[in-house]
Design a protein around this motif. Structure first.
Motif, PDB file in Angstrom:
ATOM      1  N   PHE A  56       0.834  -1.208   0.000  1.00 20.56           N
ATOM      2  CA  PHE A  56       0.000   0.000   0.000  1.00 20.56           C
ATOM      3  C   PHE A  56       0.867   1.257   0.000  1.00 20.56           C
ATOM      4  CE2 PHE A  56      -2.041   3.333   2.600  1.00 20.56           C
ATOM      5  CZ  PHE A  56      -3.106   3.643   1.773  1.00 20.56           C
ATOM      6  N   LYS A  57       1.870   1.292   0.864  1.00 18.13           N
ATOM      7  CA  LYS A  57       2.742   2.467   0.936  1.00 18.13           C
ATOM      8  C   LYS A  57       3.531   2.645  -0.354  1.00 18.13           C
ATOM      9  CE  LYS A  57       3.226   2.310   5.965  1.00 18.13           C
ATOM     10  NZ  LYS A  57       4.147   2.057   7.115  1.00 18.13           N
ATOM     11  N   TYR A  58       4.023   1.539  -0.902  1.00 14.78           N
ATOM     12  CA  TYR A  58       4.786   1.645  -2.148  1.00 14.78           C
ATOM     13  C   TYR A  58       3.898   2.122  -3.295  1.00 14.78           C
ATOM     14  CZ  TYR A  58       7.345   0.593  -6.366  1.00 14.78           C
ATOM     15  OH  TYR A  58       7.946   0.721  -7.598  1.00 14.78           O
ATOM     16  N   SER A  59       2.627   1.706  -3.312  1.00 13.65           N
ATOM     17  CA  SER A  59       1.741   2.082  -4.411  1.00 13.65           C
ATOM     18  C   SER A  59       1.586   3.597  -4.510  1.00 13.65           C
ATOM     19  CB  SER A  59       0.363   1.415  -4.240  1.00 13.65           C
ATOM     20  OG  SER A  59      -0.338   1.942  -3.131  1.00 13.65           O
ATOM     21  N   ILE A  60       1.584   4.284  -3.378  1.00 10.80           N
ATOM     22  CA  ILE A  60       1.501   5.746  -3.376  1.00 10.80           C
ATOM     23  C   ILE A  60       2.795   6.340  -3.943  1.00 10.80           C
ATOM     24  CG2 ILE A  60       1.251   7.795  -1.932  1.00 10.80           C
ATOM     25  CD1 ILE A  60      -0.330   6.031   0.034  1.00 10.80           C
ATOM     26  N   PHE A  61       3.907   5.852  -3.440  1.00 12.88           N
ATOM     27  CA  PHE A  61       5.223   6.274  -3.915  1.00 12.88           C
ATOM     28  C   PHE A  61       5.353   6.011  -5.414  1.00 12.88           C
ATOM     29  CE2 PHE A  61       9.821   5.062  -4.346  1.00 12.88           C
ATOM     30  CZ  PHE A  61      10.373   6.301  -4.052  1.00 12.88           C
ATOM     31  N   TYR A  62       4.856   4.858  -5.849  1.00 12.41           N
ATOM     32  CA  TYR A  62       4.915   4.435  -7.244  1.00 12.41           C
ATOM     33  C   TYR A  62       4.201   5.416  -8.164  1.00 12.41           C
ATOM     34  CZ  TYR A  62       3.409   1.685 -11.334  1.00 12.41           C
ATOM     35  OH  TYR A  62       3.139   1.251 -12.613  1.00 12.41           O
TER      36      TYR A  62
END
Length: 315
Positions: free
Chosen positions: A293-299
């Protein structure tokens, strides 16, 4: 208007009571500021990469309209969902459930902001951009919030279109027309939304179950949700290469998109391979889902940033 499953009859609207007992930060909270960050960013990207020129003041006005309209939709969403917000840990401290802002005041606030942002967009840029902006608010409020959210586990798949509008709106504000490229940008966010949100729902499923919201983990279980995270991520990654295939971006963007996508796929795979019990419930506290979830925002930030940088600096 009343919410489905809402809290019953309400006291008459008292403007002095509604506005006097709350603070500025509560009204700001109604706009869902954390969500606005991505909305504003992708709207700016759509505006920045569009062919043509818009005066800086008008461009800033267009972004302001996108921001206000998205915030207005968030406020109306909080008005409608006040009953379920009150029982979900993640949302129970929002201004309406806590009694700091009345439901009628929140609705009036959201409606006025929505109307004002659409009218201002039409006057500052063009009426097609205003129409698309109005459509984005209407889709989020009527299609997602009022129709889909409480009725189907596919709510976030179809409803994900609401968050995909900003780059399209930014593009239309500059060009006055809808073209293939902004539709691809729309599709990228649309396809990104399910793995992003279902990763969240894996570790927040008890909240949704308590509130009676039919999110995928509640209806189909954690194992199926993990499978869907992988499927949608697999569908997303090739789609992000479309701007390069269409000749809108260079191979430099394609390489960045591929690398970012490969890492997203890795996170999705770790979600799928998370240690589970017989019912598919995580034995690690859904640590991979939280990281995904956190990476998806960063992505998404990096992906759209790379698209704009490549288009503006390298193409």
């Amino acid at each position: 208007m009343t919410a489905i499953g809402g809290g019953g009859a309400q006291a008459p609207f008292d403007a002095s009571a509604e506005f006097g007992g709350s603070e500025v930060r509560d009204w700001f909270t109604l706009l869902k500021p954390r969500v606005l960050t991505l909305v504003v960013f992708t709207g700016i990207i759509g505006l920045a990469v569009a062919p043509g020129h818009l005066h800086p003041i008008l461009a800033a006005t267009a972004i302001l309209c996108i921001t206000i309209a998205a915030g207005a939709a968030g406020a109306i969403n909080m008005w409608y969902d006040r009953d379920i917000d009150a029982v979900m840990r993640r949302t129970q401290r929002r201004p309406i459930p806590m009694g700091r802002i009345g439901a009628d005041a929140a609705l009036a606030y959201g409606v006025m902001l929505a109307i004002g942002s659409v009218v201002l967009m039409g006057l500052a840029t063009n009426w097609l951009a205003a129409a698309v902006l109005a459509g984005s608010v209407g889709f989020y409020v009527f299609i997602y919030t009022m129709w889909l959210k409480r009725r189907t586990p596919q709510n976030i798949v179809i409803g994900g279109a609401a968050g995909a509008f900003p780059p399209l709106i930014g593009w239309v504000a500059v060009t006055g027309q809808i073209d293939a490229v902004p539709l691809v940008l729309f599709a990228m966010i649309f396809m990104w939304t399910p793995p992003h949100f279902w990763a969240l729902s894996l570790w927040a499923h008890q909240d949704y179950e308590r509130a009676g919201v039919p999110m995928l983990p509640v209806i189909s279980g954690a194992r199926e949700t993990r499978r869907q995270v992988v499927i949608y991520t697999v569908l997303l990654v090739p789609l992000t290469l479309a701007p390069w295939w269409m000749g809108f971006n260079t191979a430099a963007y394609g390489a960045v998109a591929a690398l970012l996508g490969a890492n997203f796929l890795r996170h999705a795979w770790l979600v799928w391979r998370d240690e589970q019990d017989g019912a598919g419930v995580s034995l690690t506290g859904d640590a991979p889902a939280r990281k995904c979830f956190k990476y998806s925002i960063f992505y998404l930030f990096l992906l759209f940033g790379a698209l704009a940088a490549d288009r503006l600096l390298l193409a």
